[in-house]
Design a protein around this motif. Structure first.
Motif, mmCIF file in Angstrom:
data_model
loop_
_atom_site.group_PDB
_atom_site.id
_atom_site.type_symbol
_atom_site.label_atom_id
_atom_site.label_comp_id
_atom_site.label_asym_id
_atom_site.label_seq_id
_atom_site.Cartn_x
_atom_site.Cartn_y
_atom_site.Cartn_z
ATOM 1 N N ARG A 127 0.814 -1.219 0.000
ATOM 2 C CA ARG A 127 0.000 0.000 0.000
ATOM 3 C C ARG A 127 0.849 1.270 0.000
ATOM 4 N N ASP A 128 1.937 1.278 0.746
ATOM 5 C CA ASP A 128 2.772 2.472 0.880
ATOM 6 C C ASP A 128 3.923 2.541 -0.113
ATOM 7 N N GLY A 129 4.087 1.549 -0.978
ATOM 8 C CA GLY A 129 5.202 1.566 -1.919
ATOM 9 C C GLY A 129 5.565 0.178 -2.393
ATOM 10 N N ILE A 130 6.831 -0.181 -2.228
ATOM 11 C CA ILE A 130 7.321 -1.480 -2.687
ATOM 12 C C ILE A 130 8.360 -2.000 -1.703
ATOM 13 N N ARG A 131 8.372 -3.300 -1.533
ATOM 14 C CA ARG A 131 9.372 -3.978 -0.705
ATOM 15 C C ARG A 131 10.178 -4.866 -1.647
ATOM 16 N N ILE A 132 11.500 -4.787 -1.552
ATOM 17 C CA ILE A 132 12.392 -5.491 -2.469
ATOM 18 C C ILE A 132 13.394 -6.309 -1.668
ATOM 19 N N TRP A 133 13.589 -7.563 -2.101
ATOM 20 C CA TRP A 133 14.603 -8.430 -1.511
ATOM 21 C C TRP A 133 15.643 -8.727 -2.579
ATOM 22 N N SER A 134 16.884 -8.379 -2.295
ATOM 23 C CA SER A 134 17.978 -8.606 -3.237
ATOM 24 C C SER A 134 19.158 -9.216 -2.490
ATOM 25 N N ASN A 135 20.251 -9.452 -3.215
ATOM 26 C CA ASN A 135 21.466 -9.979 -2.574
ATOM 27 C C ASN A 135 22.022 -9.005 -1.544
ATOM 28 N N GLU A 136 21.720 -7.713 -1.703
ATOM 29 C CA GLU A 136 22.203 -6.694 -0.770
ATOM 30 C C GLU A 136 21.336 -6.587 0.486
ATOM 31 N N GLY A 137 20.189 -7.271 0.496
ATOM 32 C CA GLY A 137 19.301 -7.218 1.657
ATOM 33 C C GLY A 137 17.906 -6.765 1.272
ATOM 34 N N GLU A 138 17.140 -6.346 2.268
ATOM 35 C CA GLU A 138 15.760 -5.922 2.054
ATOM 36 C C GLU A 138 15.697 -4.399 1.947
ATOM 37 N N HIS A 139 14.910 -3.918 0.987
ATOM 38 C CA HIS A 139 14.724 -2.490 0.775
ATOM 39 C C HIS A 139 13.226 -2.206 0.823
ATOM 40 N N SER A 140 12.851 -1.106 1.429
ATOM 41 C CA SER A 140 11.460 -0.691 1.455
ATOM 42 C C SER A 140 11.409 0.757 0.981
ATOM 43 N N LEU A 141 10.724 0.996 -0.129
ATOM 44 C CA LEU A 141 10.671 2.327 -0.725
ATOM 45 C C LEU A 141 9.238 2.840 -0.715
ATOM 46 N N THR A 142 9.073 4.102 -0.375
ATOM 47 C CA THR A 142 7.729 4.676 -0.329
ATOM 48 C C THR A 142 7.545 5.826 -1.310
ATOM 49 N N ASP A 143 8.608 6.357 -1.856
ATOM 50 C CA ASP A 143 8.511 7.520 -2.741
ATOM 51 C C ASP A 143 8.525 7.109 -4.218
ATOM 52 N N ILE A 144 7.709 6.117 -4.578
ATOM 53 C CA ILE A 144 7.760 5.622 -5.951
ATOM 54 C C ILE A 144 6.629 6.202 -6.792
ATOM 55 N N LEU A 145 6.963 6.452 -8.038
ATOM 56 C CA LEU A 145 5.983 6.907 -9.013
ATOM 57 C C LEU A 145 5.502 5.722 -9.841
ATOM 58 N N MET A 146 6.452 4.883 -10.289
ATOM 59 C CA MET A 146 6.093 3.670 -11.024
ATOM 60 C C MET A 146 7.253 2.690 -10.993
ATOM 61 N N THR A 147 6.959 1.458 -11.400
ATOM 62 C CA THR A 147 7.984 0.421 -11.475
ATOM 63 C C THR A 147 7.921 -0.264 -12.833
ATOM 64 N N HIS A 148 9.062 -0.775 -13.261
ATOM 65 C CA HIS A 148 9.159 -1.581 -14.472
ATOM 66 C C HIS A 148 9.888 -2.861 -14.089
#
Length: 58
Positions: free
Chosen positions: A28-49
């Motif tokens: 709801r507030d953005g996107i949560r990403i899991w990568s080799n570098e760890g977990e990222h949570s971003l809220t200031d997104i306009l769009m994703t590809h």
């Protein structure tokens, strides 16, 4: 959880952040990403590809 070979996040200020080989979850507030570098949570997104290569043919 979706997987992407390349995930590009476009922020509200038009900057872009690119991740490779990730799993992600749109929330709801953005996107949560899991990568080799760890977990990222971003809220200031306009769009994703998200791009995923097709399954290789035998």
């Amino acid at each position: 959880m979706p997987h992407a070979d390349t995930l590009t996040v476009v922020h509200h200020d038009d900057t872009k952040t690119r991740y490779t080989d990730v799993r992600y979850q749109l929330i709801r507030d953005g996107i949560r990403i899991w990568s080799n570098e760890g977990e990222h949570s971003l809220t200031d997104i306009l769009m994703t590809h998200a791009y995923r290569r097709g399954k290789p043919k035998n």
